[in-house]
Design an enzyme around this catalytic site. Structure first.
Site, PDB file in Angstrom:
ATOM      1  N   ARG A 126       1.904 -43.531 -14.515  1.00  0.00           N
ATOM      2  CA  ARG A 126       1.201 -44.556 -15.330  1.00  0.00           C
ATOM      3  C   ARG A 126       0.425 -45.553 -14.486  1.00  0.00           C
ATOM      4  O   ARG A 126       0.108 -46.648 -14.924  1.00  0.00           O
ATOM      5  CB  ARG A 126       2.177 -45.297 -16.255  1.00  0.00           C
ATOM      6  CG  ARG A 126       2.922 -44.377 -17.191  1.00  0.00           C
ATOM      7  CD  ARG A 126       3.559 -45.128 -18.342  1.00  0.00           C
ATOM      8  NE  ARG A 126       4.270 -44.211 -19.204  1.00  0.00           N
ATOM      9  CZ  ARG A 126       5.567 -43.944 -19.090  1.00  0.00           C
ATOM     10  NH1 ARG A 126       6.299 -44.548 -18.176  1.00  0.00           N
ATOM     11  NH2 ARG A 126       6.132 -43.092 -19.904  1.00  0.00           N
ATOM     12  N   LYS A 148     -14.731 -46.900 -13.646  1.00  0.00           N
ATOM     13  CA  LYS A 148     -14.820 -45.757 -14.560  1.00  0.00           C
ATOM     14  C   LYS A 148     -14.324 -44.521 -13.827  1.00  0.00           C
ATOM     15  O   LYS A 148     -14.831 -44.206 -12.746  1.00  0.00           O
ATOM     16  CB  LYS A 148     -16.263 -45.526 -15.011  1.00  0.00           C
ATOM     17  CG  LYS A 148     -16.696 -46.401 -16.163  1.00  0.00           C
ATOM     18  CD  LYS A 148     -18.052 -45.935 -16.686  1.00  0.00           C
ATOM     19  CE  LYS A 148     -18.523 -46.815 -17.822  1.00  0.00           C
ATOM     20  NZ  LYS A 148     -19.889 -46.439 -18.267  1.00  0.00           N
ATOM     21  N   GLU A 190     -29.995 -43.762  -8.833  1.00  0.00           N
ATOM     22  CA  GLU A 190     -29.125 -44.842  -9.330  1.00  0.00           C
ATOM     23  C   GLU A 190     -29.522 -46.189  -8.733  1.00  0.00           C
ATOM     24  O   GLU A 190     -29.307 -47.231  -9.339  1.00  0.00           O
ATOM     25  CB  GLU A 190     -27.643 -44.535  -9.039  1.00  0.00           C
ATOM     26  CG  GLU A 190     -27.110 -43.261  -9.692  1.00  0.00           C
ATOM     27  CD  GLU A 190     -26.729 -43.402 -11.171  1.00  0.00           C
ATOM     28  OE1 GLU A 190     -27.187 -44.354 -11.824  1.00  0.00           O
ATOM     29  OE2 GLU A 190     -25.976 -42.530 -11.670  1.00  0.00           O
ATOM     30  N   LYS A 232     -24.351 -54.490 -10.321  1.00  0.00           N
ATOM     31  CA  LYS A 232     -23.287 -53.830 -11.085  1.00  0.00           C
ATOM     32  C   LYS A 232     -22.089 -54.769 -11.276  1.00  0.00           C
ATOM     33  O   LYS A 232     -21.498 -54.829 -12.353  1.00  0.00           O
ATOM     34  CB  LYS A 232     -22.857 -52.517 -10.398  1.00  0.00           C
ATOM     35  CG  LYS A 232     -21.818 -51.786 -11.225  1.00  0.00           C
ATOM     36  CD  LYS A 232     -21.739 -50.308 -10.996  1.00  0.00           C
ATOM     37  CE  LYS A 232     -20.741 -49.698 -11.992  1.00  0.00           C
ATOM     38  NZ  LYS A 232     -20.574 -48.260 -11.841  1.00  0.00           N
ATOM     39  N   GLU A 242     -17.068 -51.768 -21.291  1.00  0.00           N
ATOM     40  CA  GLU A 242     -18.260 -51.317 -22.024  1.00  0.00           C
ATOM     41  C   GLU A 242     -18.160 -51.502 -23.528  1.00  0.00           C
ATOM     42  O   GLU A 242     -18.328 -50.554 -24.303  1.00  0.00           O
ATOM     43  CB  GLU A 242     -18.578 -49.852 -21.680  1.00  0.00           C
ATOM     44  CG  GLU A 242     -20.025 -49.508 -22.004  1.00  0.00           C
ATOM     45  CD  GLU A 242     -20.485 -48.172 -21.436  1.00  0.00           C
ATOM     46  OE1 GLU A 242     -20.298 -47.942 -20.224  1.00  0.00           O
ATOM     47  OE2 GLU A 242     -21.020 -47.372 -22.199  1.00  0.00           O
ATOM     48  N   ARG A 246     -22.333 -53.372 -20.684  1.00  0.00           N
ATOM     49  CA  ARG A 246     -22.212 -52.391 -19.593  1.00  0.00           C
ATOM     50  C   ARG A 246     -22.996 -51.113 -19.867  1.00  0.00           C
ATOM     51  O   ARG A 246     -23.392 -50.414 -18.919  1.00  0.00           O
ATOM     52  CB  ARG A 246     -20.727 -52.092 -19.317  1.00  0.00           C
ATOM     53  CG  ARG A 246     -20.554 -51.184 -18.124  1.00  0.00           C
ATOM     54  CD  ARG A 246     -19.142 -51.108 -17.607  1.00  0.00           C
ATOM     55  NE  ARG A 246     -19.061 -50.144 -16.520  1.00  0.00           N
ATOM     56  CZ  ARG A 246     -18.030 -49.981 -15.734  1.00  0.00           C
ATOM     57  NH1 ARG A 246     -16.953 -50.736 -15.894  1.00  0.00           N
ATOM     58  NH2 ARG A 246     -18.037 -49.081 -14.773  1.00  0.00           N
ATOM     59  N   ASN A 250     -26.213 -47.262 -18.077  1.00  0.00           N
ATOM     60  CA  ASN A 250     -26.438 -45.848 -18.390  1.00  0.00           C
ATOM     61  C   ASN A 250     -27.895 -45.544 -18.697  1.00  0.00           C
ATOM     62  O   ASN A 250     -28.202 -44.543 -19.361  1.00  0.00           O
ATOM     63  CB  ASN A 250     -25.573 -45.433 -19.581  1.00  0.00           C
ATOM     64  CG  ASN A 250     -24.169 -45.095 -19.127  1.00  0.00           C
ATOM     65  OD1 ASN A 250     -23.989 -44.500 -18.071  1.00  0.00           O
ATOM     66  ND2 ASN A 250     -23.195 -45.489 -19.903  1.00  0.00           N
ATOM     67  N   HIS A 253     -29.167 -42.003 -18.586  1.00  0.00           N
ATOM     68  CA  HIS A 253     -28.012 -41.111 -18.541  1.00  0.00           C
ATOM     69  C   HIS A 253     -27.843 -40.274 -19.808  1.00  0.00           C
ATOM     70  O   HIS A 253     -27.264 -39.194 -19.754  1.00  0.00           O
ATOM     71  CB  HIS A 253     -26.729 -41.911 -18.286  1.00  0.00           C
ATOM     72  CG  HIS A 253     -26.593 -42.418 -16.880  1.00  0.00           C
ATOM     73  ND1 HIS A 253     -27.551 -43.212 -16.280  1.00  0.00           N
ATOM     74  CD2 HIS A 253     -25.620 -42.250 -15.948  1.00  0.00           C
ATOM     75  CE1 HIS A 253     -27.159 -43.515 -15.046  1.00  0.00           C
ATOM     76  NE2 HIS A 253     -26.002 -42.941 -14.813  1.00  0.00           N
ATOM     77  N   HIS A 257     -27.351 -36.691 -18.881  1.00  0.00           N
ATOM     78  CA  HIS A 257     -26.091 -35.972 -19.135  1.00  0.00           C
ATOM     79  C   HIS A 257     -26.357 -34.686 -19.926  1.00  0.00           C
ATOM     80  O   HIS A 257     -25.697 -33.664 -19.702  1.00  0.00           O
ATOM     81  CB  HIS A 257     -25.109 -36.864 -19.898  1.00  0.00           C
ATOM     82  CG  HIS A 257     -24.438 -37.901 -19.032  1.00  0.00           C
ATOM     83  ND1 HIS A 257     -23.649 -38.904 -19.547  1.00  0.00           N
ATOM     84  CD2 HIS A 257     -24.436 -38.083 -17.696  1.00  0.00           C
ATOM     85  CE1 HIS A 257     -23.203 -39.662 -18.560  1.00  0.00           C
ATOM     86  NE2 HIS A 257     -23.667 -39.186 -17.421  1.00  0.00           N
ATOM     87  N   HIS A 270     -26.234 -34.965 -10.613  1.00  0.00           N
ATOM     88  CA  HIS A 270     -26.169 -36.090 -11.558  1.00  0.00           C
ATOM     89  C   HIS A 270     -27.387 -37.005 -11.393  1.00  0.00           C
ATOM     90  O   HIS A 270     -28.057 -37.359 -12.372  1.00  0.00           O
ATOM     91  CB  HIS A 270     -24.869 -36.870 -11.335  1.00  0.00           C
ATOM     92  CG  HIS A 270     -24.765 -38.108 -12.173  1.00  0.00           C
ATOM     93  ND1 HIS A 270     -24.546 -38.072 -13.533  1.00  0.00           N
ATOM     94  CD2 HIS A 270     -24.891 -39.417 -11.846  1.00  0.00           C
ATOM     95  CE1 HIS A 270     -24.536 -39.304 -14.009  1.00  0.00           C
ATOM     96  NE2 HIS A 270     -24.738 -40.151 -13.011  1.00  0.00           N
TER      97      HIS A 270
END
Ligand code: NAD
Ligand code: GLY
Length: 373
Positions: A126, A148, A190, A232, A242, A246, A250, A253, A257, A270
């Site tokens: 955990r 993330k 990026e 960032k 997010e 946030r 993206n 993206h 994606h 990517h």
């Protein structure tokens, strides 16, 4: 606590989960770089088979004074291995080593290793501590920062994951010297992203330093990594998980994606998907009346100069736009099946909004025919 003394630093202010990003040369070999990690406990370096022979031994040596035992796990390399199967290899190793709750994971690699090691750290018992040691430009300016973590699912990119912050991020600029040119270009996507969404002065700076960045000039890289991380950090500090703001990180993206998943993970990097995706998102912004054609051209020109495609991939010969829309409905920003796009809402400012399918289809058709640049 300040973790690092002899490097540029960016602080991520997140209360009890705050940490520092150190940016500089020669950090990997210096045991003092790792002051934020808990001393005494076991460590597991998670890397991949490409990076292991380059840097794993050096990192292990630097960690040896801090940890009772330093183990190493090299995962298969590639976006196509960002899967449950690879994640399980990390759990297998941790359990075989009888790793306890104080065991620290060190993610030594690009965004693929960082996202998987971070997710493993979030889940094992955990939650165990982890440190990001990013070795690609993309990972130094983006993926190692902000917590993330994820793996891919065949139906959607990064769809299984958790928010889980590292103890520290260590960006050693020296390791970028072995990065293939294609990967450096992918990382530049990026870097470029931060200009249109947040800081047009930074976009000006990138335009005038792009050749230096592509030549791996240390001073230029140091500034690019520092400024990217500052932008960032500012966004993540306001919206860690997010709920809203946030999502602007993206930019490009949603389309990108779709390209990655639609072409098969690994076919387009990517950053390559993000590069072409930013052109598509800028063109959509223009269609929505938010920016002019000169802005789209300026961004497109810069992406091209970075060594990236400005033309979207053709994912389906019969209904290309339909295939994009199908894939984009699985995006994490989608709500009740409605796709939401990050658009440029004026230079240096981004917003998230839906757009009519017919308009999105036009944008896809034009950009995949190379007419958006
Ligand atoms: P990557 O991790 O696949 O690394 C790129 C390639 O370069 C790999 O083959 C790797 O082995 C090699 N490599 C890495 N460092 C090297 C070095 N110093 N010298 C030589 N070779 C080296 O790709 P990436 O571009 O770093 O990361 C992409 C991933 O990051 C994607 O999965 C993306 O979803 C994720 N990502 C996550 C976030 C986030 O916020 N968590 C943000 C952006 C991207
Ligand atoms: N790379 C996007 C984010 O971290 O939110």
């Amino acid at each position: 606590m300040t973790a690092f003394s002899s490097a540029r630093q960016v602080h991520i202010p997140l209360g009890t989960r705050s940490y520092d990003i150190a940016i500089g040369a020669g950090l990997l070999d210096d045991p003092a770089s790792f002051g934020a990690a808990r001393a005494g406990a076991q460590a597991l370096i998670v890397t991949n088979t490409t990076i292991e022979p380059l840097y794993a031994e050096r990192l292990a040596r630097a960690l040896a004074p801090r940890h009772s035992q330093v183990r190493l796990l090299a995962l298969p390399d590639g976006e196509q291995h960002k899967t449950w199967a690879s994640l399980n290899l990390i759990f297998d190793q941790l359990l075989a080593d009888a790793a306890d709750r104080k065991t620290t994971l060190y993610a030594l690699g690009g965004g693929v290793v960082g996202d998987m090691a971070g997710f493993a750290a979030a889940c094992y018992m955990r939650g165990v501590p982890f440190v990001q040691v990013p070795t690609t430009l993309l990972a130094q300016v983006d993926s190692s920062v902000g917590g993330k973590t994820a793996i891919n699912h065949p139906l959607g990119k990064n769809m299984i994951g958790a928010f889980y912050q590292p103890l520290a991020v260590l960006c050693d600029l020296d390791v970028l010297k072995t990065l293939p040119a294609r990967e450096l270009s992918a990382g530049l996507a990026e870097v470029i992203k931060y200009g249109p969404i947040a800081d047009m002065a930074f976009l000006d700076w990138i335009e005038s330093h792009l050749d230096a960045l592509r030549a791996c000039d240390q001073a230029a890289l140091a500034h690019a990594v520092e400024r990217s991380c500052q932008i960032k950090a500012d966004v993540v500090a306001q919206d860690e998980q997010e709920s809203n703001l946030r999502a602007i990180l993206n930019f490009g993206h949603t389309f990108g994606h779709a390209i990655e998943a639609g072409m098969g993970y690994g076919a387009w990097l990517h950053g390559e998907g993000v590069g072409a995706g930013m052109v598509m998102a800028a063109e959509l912004s223009r269609e929505l009346g938010l920016v002019d054609a000169a802005f789209v051209q300026r961004l497109s020109r810069l992406i091209e100069r970075a060594g990236l495609s400005t033309r979207g991939a053709v994912l389906d010969m019969h209904d290309n736009a339909g295939r994009y829309l199908e894939l984009m409905r699985v995006d994490k920003k989608a709500e009740a099946g409605e796709i939401r796009f990050v658009v440029i809402d004026g230079p240096g400012r981004a917003a998230v909004r839906p757009a009519p399918d017919a308009l999105v289809r036009q944008v896809i058709d034009r950009c995949c025919a190379g007419l958006c640049n």
